[in-house]
Every structure is written in C-alpha cells, then in structure tokens.
Motif scaffolding. Structure first.
Motif, mmCIF file in Angstrom:
data_model
loop_
_atom_site.group_PDB
_atom_site.id
_atom_site.type_symbol
_atom_site.label_atom_id
_atom_site.label_comp_id
_atom_site.label_asym_id
_atom_site.label_seq_id
_atom_site.Cartn_x
_atom_site.Cartn_y
_atom_site.Cartn_z
ATOM 1 N N ASN A 199 0.840 -1.190 0.000
ATOM 2 C CA ASN A 199 0.000 0.000 0.000
ATOM 3 C C ASN A 199 0.874 1.238 0.000
ATOM 4 O OD1 ASN A 199 -1.429 -2.100 2.130
ATOM 5 N ND2 ASN A 199 -2.835 -1.309 0.587
ATOM 6 N N THR A 247 -3.102 6.987 -4.350
ATOM 7 C CA THR A 247 -2.808 5.780 -3.573
ATOM 8 C C THR A 247 -2.583 4.604 -4.514
ATOM 9 O OG1 THR A 247 -5.141 5.196 -3.392
ATOM 10 C CG2 THR A 247 -4.202 6.554 -1.625
ATOM 11 N N LEU A 248 -1.913 3.590 -3.993
ATOM 12 C CA LEU A 248 -1.767 2.311 -4.676
ATOM 13 C C LEU A 248 -2.054 1.207 -3.672
ATOM 14 C CD1 LEU A 248 -0.838 0.368 -6.961
ATOM 15 C CD2 LEU A 248 1.491 0.591 -6.048
ATOM 16 N N TYR A 265 -2.028 -2.830 -3.717
ATOM 17 C CA TYR A 265 -1.532 -3.910 -4.581
ATOM 18 C C TYR A 265 -1.477 -5.183 -3.755
ATOM 19 C CZ TYR A 265 1.565 -6.046 -8.124
ATOM 20 O OH TYR A 265 2.129 -6.842 -9.109
ATOM 21 N N ALA A 298 -5.169 -4.889 -8.042
ATOM 22 C CA ALA A 298 -4.540 -3.593 -7.811
ATOM 23 C C ALA A 298 -5.512 -2.479 -8.159
ATOM 24 C CB ALA A 298 -3.266 -3.463 -8.650
ATOM 25 N N LEU A 340 -5.855 2.146 -7.853
ATOM 26 C CA LEU A 340 -5.241 3.442 -7.557
ATOM 27 C C LEU A 340 -6.192 4.312 -6.748
ATOM 28 C CD1 LEU A 340 -3.594 4.145 -11.032
ATOM 29 C CD2 LEU A 340 -2.540 3.159 -8.997
ATOM 30 N N ASN A 390 5.490 1.595 -7.580
ATOM 31 C CA ASN A 390 4.940 2.771 -6.910
ATOM 32 C C ASN A 390 4.753 3.939 -7.883
ATOM 33 O OD1 ASN A 390 4.191 4.773 -5.142
ATOM 34 N ND2 ASN A 390 5.903 4.465 -3.736
ATOM 35 N N PRO A 391 3.511 4.387 -8.110
ATOM 36 C CA PRO A 391 3.294 5.462 -9.081
ATOM 37 C C PRO A 391 3.600 6.855 -8.559
ATOM 38 C CG PRO A 391 1.203 4.755 -8.151
ATOM 39 C CD PRO A 391 2.250 3.855 -7.564
ATOM 40 N N PRO A 415 2.593 0.697 -11.942
ATOM 41 C CA PRO A 415 1.877 -0.403 -11.270
ATOM 42 C C PRO A 415 1.378 -1.485 -12.212
ATOM 43 C CG PRO A 415 0.505 1.559 -11.393
ATOM 44 C CD PRO A 415 1.871 1.973 -11.856
#
Length: 838
Positions: free
Chosen positions: A475, A499-500, A502, A536, A538, A585-586, A601
């Motif tokens: 996260n 946010t991510l 995954y 996943a 975002l 990680n974006p 991602p």
C-alpha cells in the motif's frame, strides 16, 4: 523410546569400532591363516560396565565408542557403544587382564588400564569423563582450499570469517570480495551483470530486502557474516524469482552451552558502528539476543548536462549540486530454539530492522533555449528515506532418519517505508520564494506458510517435494503540498497525489530428485509451478488491470567429480522476476523538476532462461574456478527515460516491459597459498550484454532502440598472518563500463588496506583500515541518449575512509553435541529496489 535414527547411529558407531579393530589388527603380528578372532577369544560370564560423561557439561556422551583390549597381546577382542545416557556394558568377558579405549568425535581418547577380571565377578567402572579436543588454530597448517571456497552441485560457498578490512563495515563491503558478485558505490548488488537477484539472510527473506536490497545490506555487520552462498542455478526448491540467481548470507552461529557476550565496534571518518551479541544455552533450550547500529556520513558533488529536442528547438539544462548524506542503520534480533526430542526441534525468531537515511542537497539549475540562458533556479532539498521492518517466524522440523525429514515454516513480515522530501525554492538573492513537499508512505506486509519433505531412496537418491503460499499486500499513499515563502502547506492542485493498493498471492508446489552414481556423477533435477493472482487499484482513480498468470519453471544441475580435486558442473534453469515496490509505486518524485522519476503499477513479470558450465580444481596450493554462462530474458523490466511534453527540458524515468536482454560471459577465480600464512586471491569477470526495447521519437511515435557492449571487472586480495597475532590484508576492486538500454555508465574502483592485532587470549582484536586513501574518492560518469534527449552526468563521491575497529568476547562456553537445524521460509521472489540498473 528408541527411534530409527538411534539405530542408524549405533550401526554407524559399530562400523567405526570394527574399522578400528581392523586397523589395530593390521598393526599386530600376523595370525596363522584361517584363525578367526572369535575362535581365539575365550568367553566367560563377567561384565564390565560404566558411564561415559562429558567432563565440561557433566552429561552422558551419547554413542561413545568403547573397545576392549587384551593386555597379553594388545588385541581388540570386543566392543560396544554407549546409549543415550552414556551408559555401556560388555558381557561374556573371560578372566584376565584388560584395558578399555573410549573415544568419540570432539573428545580426547581415554584409556583405562589395569582391569583385572576374576571368574564370575563383574567390574563397575562408574563415571568415566572425556575431555573435549579443541585445537588451537595456529597449530593447523592449511594445505587445501575448502576453507575459502566450497563447491556444491548448485552453488559456490565463500567463507568470509577471516576478513580484516571489512570489520566495522557492512555486508556490501564484504560482498565486493565474493566471486561473480559486483557491488556498486551505492551498495546495489549484481550477479554476472544482472541486478535481478534475491538476497536471503540465513535462508530467510525480509520485506525490507524486497523494498531495497542496497539499504538492507547496510543493516548487516560484516563482522557477523560466516559465509556467502552464491546460487547461480537454484533448484526447484527455491522460489522461481531472481533471474540472476540467489545470494544467501549465513551469519555466525554456535551450538555451545553457557553464556557469551560479543562486542564489535568501529570508529571512522565516514562511519561508526557498535554491535552487541549475546547467547545463552542450557540443556535443550537456547536464546540469542543481538543488536547492531551503524552511522555513516559522506558528501558528493555532481554535474549534469541534458539537452532535449522539440522540433527545431533545443533546450539545455545544466545542473550542479552538492550533497551531504547521513544515515543510521540498525538491526535487533531475538531468537529462541528448543529441542523437543532427539528427532524434533522448534525455533522462533523476532527481528527488527531500521533505516534512517537523510540527505541535504543544494541544487542549481540553469536552463538554456537554443544556447541562450532562459532562467536559473536554486533549490535546497531535504530528503528522508526511513523504514522499520519487523519479521517473526516459527519453524518446526521432524527428522525420521538421516536425510528423511519433514518441516513446516511460517513467516510474518511487515515494513513501513517513508520516502519524503522538502524543497525550498530560492530566488537569485537566495531568499525563499516558495516551498514544495512530498509525503510518500508505503506499507509492505507478507504472510508465508511453507512445508517441505525429503526422503532418501536407497543409498544414492534423494526426493524432495513441498508447497508454499505467500500472501503479500503493498500500500502506498502519496501527496504533494505547496506553500509560499511563509505560511502553512496546502495540498497542491497541480501536482499528482493518490494511492496504490496492490495485493499479490502466490501458490507454489515443487518436486526435486537427486541421484549420485558410482562413477561420481550427481544429478539434481526438478520442476516448480507457481500461480500468481493480483488485484490492484489506484484508489479513486480506479482499478489497474493486471492478469493472473501461472509459470512452470524447470531446473537441472549436473556435476561430475573428475578426480579428487576437480569438479565439472553444468546447469539450466528458468526463472521469473516479479516487479518490486520501487518499480510499482506510481508516486512521482519531483524533487528535481528536470529529472522526474515514477513507477509503473501495471508491470508484468519477466522470464529468464539460464545456462551455465563451470570447472573447479585444486592444483597443489592453488584453487581455480572457471565458469561460463548464457542468459536470455524476455518481457524485460527495463528502466527507460523520455522527454516531458509539458515541461521543457525535463526527463522522466520509469519502468516498462518493453524488450529483451541477452548476456553471455565468464568468470575466473583463483586462490593461491604462497605459504601457509600468505594467501593471494583474485577474479576476472567478462560480460557481453545486448538490450533492445522501445523509445519515443521526436514526433512522439514509438521506435526500436538497442545497445550492446562488453563489461570487464576484477578484484585482487592478499592476506598475511604475521607473528604475535598480527595480520595484514590488502584489497582492490574494479568494475568497468556498464551497458544500459539508452547509454552507458563508466566504471569505478575501490581499494583498502587493513591491519589487525589479536589479543593474547584470542578473545578479541584491535584493527585499523583505510579505504581509497590515496585519492579524495571515486568519480564516475554516465552518458544517455535517445532521439528526444542527450544527457551527460558526472559524480564525485568523497569516500576516502580511515577507521579503527575493536571487538572482544566475554563468557564461558562448553561444547555440546550439534543440535538440529530448523528450516525456515525463503521468499526470494521480487526485485529489490534502489538505483540499480541493468
């Protein structure tokens, strides 16, 4: 209750006794032909009994060997082995004069003379104590190379306990000396030119290693490393990840009884360290407690010129920077183990690792449009990379007989990562005109459940199989804030935040078969299947579509012992490489607006086929290892750079599955004992790389790009043991030009000289070491190009270092029979982060 393993050990001990009898008989006068010992030995009805004890631990010596000799002709006439409590008895002894020889590995032989047997009377000898046979190492003359290098069917083992210059350093300092490995100035490790490797600590993974290998290695003191295993062709038992191979770092352990405390420390102008490690064992239970902290400080200057093209216009950015780095790395551990019985063991461990890296950078950016100065910006950047990792494991193993065992292992690991920066925007007078802040918090957690079973088939075959599940969650929450020259920060409306989430689950099963033939061939073949499911998203930006995938990964390792000291090995394996958190990680890093970085991602795994051929041999006092390899990677995760349309002169760096990578090369390693106290060893690495992928043209279309070339490297180390406990070691390392998809990075070198003085009681030492002491430091450059840009960078790292080291051990230990090793989880399945490049 008797177990199968007890029977096996007693049989082995009996064979040992019979072998001793044969040896003694060979030295005795020749008997008349056809006369057997049993026929010449009269029988009676008396008994000799006693208990064999360890003189230090005051406990029974299990399976000690007892031989009965006749005093009249010095012949061995009977024998037995002690039971689990050290008790023994020899029955049907005829009247006469005898002596007993009692022996066991790790103890001095004990002879009891003047045993007189009268008809019908038994002899009870009571407690018989054996003293441990500990040799002083200075009495040993080294004639072979196994103390430095061990060859196994699927790996090379580098024994690292005698290193001098790495004392006070960390694992990356030591790994520079291991054959086939290359470590850059940032601590990023590559194996045969590939940075996609997995690093294990005592066969165990950690989420912080998955996040950043270079920083994880800085948490491990070089003083505590016993050996490094380079697994170039992992068997099916290992996770399929790590296209370049696996590095397993084994730390120093002991199985002694008692209490000890070891202190390791070092002070230098570039780093200071302090380590405390203690252990306590009594009976079946043992505890270990350890702590290590290392602070380092360094500075660097850099110059970067990059030109971007847009139609007929060109934009030049000239950047200069000075940086001061400070870091604090620590690792603290608590271990517990308990022998449930003769064939069962349970262990648990708790480890906490911390990383605190701070950098202060002064950055000046001059921008030119068609060679005319268009503007200047000044920035002061404070960067923080912080992490805290906790690992907890419980492992159980059950042994049924030699090489037949079942184990179950669990691991929970969680890492909190913080990658933040604060930037002050300065005007030409140096006053603050604005502020920018990025907050990037990450969490990476894993739970792993694994079971393994192995059993021998006959005397020369072994079958292994097992299953494993990994449940991983990543996260990331990132935000940008802006402020004026004064006032509070507010969320930036123009810079990205998000946010991510995954989640990755891996289910795996494997089977492996090992066969050793009479003509000294060893075959180890197996296959592993892994199924990976991924979800996943975002956050409010929606889901990321990443398909699930399954992979069958075969492996085969063959070794042939050509003679007593020469081994030939061949291997093939397929590997997969999943992206790590730094690649996924974006978060967009805008600390330098002209050099932006972000992850992707939507990355997929890459697949690699590896072929290897190696020869190792001993020629008198020289050990030689020569290996050649070929590697091809498809769907390669490659670092790519492109110009930014919306920001003139800027370049963004990210990762893509856009190409393939081919590599072939060889490694030559040799170690020479010039005398029993003077060794010289070194290696030469040759690698050819070919990379191809895609880049963007001036018109914005995708165009193919490729790059190829050779890379050369090598190292040389010499150690001399002098009189009165003195020792000296010299080391030099060189790594040549590195080939990248869009350019090259020049090589660098390092060298060191160290001295050590052991105390008279061998309980400690004091040392001095110097690194890069003839120059201010190391300078390296990188050259990158594409249709959209040309970039040249130069960095001067001031890493000249002088340090004093000290270590001392207190406490008293006594030898005990080796305890069982419990197995543990090995997660070696994601790319480590950092700035490593292909």
């Amino acid at each position: 209750m008797k177990t199968p393993i007890h029977s096996v050990v007693k049989i082995v001990a009996a064979i040992f006794i019979l072998s001793s009898f044969n040896h003694i008989q060979a030295q005795a006068p020749v008997q008349p032909a056809g006369t057997a010992i049993t026929e010449a030995t009269p029988k009676g009805n008396s008994k000799i009994s006693g208990i064999v004890l360890d003189s230090a631990a005051n406990k029974g010596v299990e399976f000690a060997s007892i031989a009965l000799f006749s005093v009249a002709d010095n012949k061995a006439i009977d024998g037995t082995t002690a039971d689990e409590a050290g008790k023994f008895s020899i029955t049907k002894v005829a009247p006469g004069s005898y002596k007993l020889l009692i022996s066991f590995i790790g103890f001095k032989d004990r002879t009891i003379s003047n045993i007189k047997i009268e008809k019908g009377k038994d002899i009870e000898l009571g407690n018989i104590q054996l003293a441990s046979s500990v040799q002083d190492l200075k009495e040993v003359t080294i004639t072979g190379e196994k103390s430095l290098i061990e060859e196994k069917v699927d790996r090379l083992v580098f024994n690292a306990e005698k290193d001098i210059t790495s004392k006070g350093g960390d694992a990356s300092d030591l790994l520079r000396k291991v054959p086939m490995l290359s470590v850059d100035l940032d601590g990023n490790v590559s194996l045969r030119g590939s940075s996609n490797i997995k690093v294990l600590i005592n066969n165990k993974p950690s989420t912080i290693i998955a996040a950043n290998v270079a920083d994880a290695l800085k948490q491990i003191p070089a003083d505590m490393i016993k050996s490094v295993e380079v697994i170039t062709s992992p068997s099916a038992k290992y996770d399929a990840e790590g296209s370049g191979g696996i590095i397993n770092i084994i730390t120093k352990k002991n199985n002694l009884q008692g209490l000890t405390l070891n202190i390791d420390s070092g002070v230098g102008n570039r780093g200071t360290n302090l380590g405390l490690n203690g252990s306590y064992r009594k009976g079946k239970m043992g505890f270990t407690l350890g702590g290590f902290g290392r602070a380092f400080y360094n500075k660097a200057t850099s110059v970067l010129d990059q030109t971007t093209f847009s139609g007929a216009n060109s934009y030049l950015t000239h950047q200069t920077s000075t940086a001061k780095d400070r870091g604090l790395f620590g690792q603290y551990s608590l271990g517990w183990d308990y022998d449930l019985g003769k064939n069962q063991a349970l262990s648990a461990g708790l480890r906490y690792g911390t990383r605190n890296f701070l950098q202060k950078q002064n950055l000046t950016i001059n921008q030119f449009e068609n060679d005319v100065l268009d503007g200047t910006s000044l920035r002061k950047v404070d960067r923080k990379d912080l992490s805290g990792t906790i690992d907890f494991n419980i492992d159980y193993i059950r042994t049924f007989k030699p090489q037949q065992e079942w184990s179950i292992s669990t691991l929970y690991s969680r890492t909190g990562l913080t990658n933040n920066f604060n930037t002050d925007l300065l005007n030409e007078s140096g006053a603050v005109s604005g502020k920018l802040k990025n907050e990037n918090t990450n969490y990476n957690s894993e739970f792993t459940l694994q079971t393994d079973y192995q059993t021998p088939i006959g005397k020369n075959q072994l079958v292994e199989f097992g299953a494993k599940g990994i449940f991983r969650a990543v996260n990331s929450d990132y935000k940008y804030f802006t402020a004026g020259e004064s006032g509070d920060f507010s969320l930036s409306p123009s810079n990205p935040s998000g946010t991510l989430n995954y989640n990755q689950n891996v289910a795996a099963g494997y089977v492996s078969y090992t066969l050793t033939t009479k003509n000294k061939y060893t075959f180890k073949a197996g296959t592993r299947y892994e199924y990976t499911s991924i979800t996943a998203d975002l956050g409010s930006a929606g889901k990321v579509s990443i398909p699930n995938y399954g992979n069958l990964v075969p492996s085969i390792n063959i070794s042939k012992s050509l003679s007593g000291s020469t081994t030939l090995k061949a291997a093939y394996n397929r590997r997969i490489q999943r992206p790590g958190i730094q690649q996924l990680n974006p978060n967009v890093n805008l600390a330098n607006p002209q050099n932006i970085s972000t992850g992707n991602p939507a990355l997929s795994p890459e697949l690699t086929d590896n072929f290897e051929l190696a020869l190792s041999t001993n020629v008198k006092k020289t050990y030689l290892n020569v290996s050649a390899f070929v590697r091809q990677t498809n769907n390669s995760i490659t670092q790519v750079r492109m110009a930014v349309d919306t920001l003139q002169g800027a370049i963004v760096t990210t990762y893509e599955n856009i190409g393939k990578q081919q590599a072939y090369g060889m490694n030559v390693f040799a170690n020479v004992y010039l005398t029993s106290k003077w060794t010289v060893n070194g290696s030469l690495d040759i690698l050819h790389s070919y990379l191809e992928g895609q880049t963007t043209s001036l018109e914005g279309t995708s165009v193919p790009v490729s790059n190829s070339g050779f890379n050369y490297g090598g190292r040389l180390m010499s150690q001399i043991a002098l009189q009165q406990g003195w020792g000296v070691q010299a080391f030099g390392f060189y790594r040549g030009k590195e080939i990248q998809l869009q350019g090259t990075r020049t090589g660098f070198y390092m060298y060191s000289l160290g001295f050590k003085k052991d105390f008279a009681n061998k309980k400690g030492s004091v040392g001095f070491a110097a690194e890069n002491f003839l120059t201010k430091g190391v300078k390296f450059t990188s050259d990158l190009n594409s249709p959209q840009f040309v970039q040249t960078g130069q960095t001067q790292l001031y890493n000249r270092n002088f340090k004093i080291t000290f270590n001392y051990s207190i406490g008293k230990m006594s030898f005990n029979a080796p305890k069982k090793k419990t197995k543990s989880v090995n997660n070696n399945d994601v790319i480590g982060g950092g700035d490593s490049q292909r």
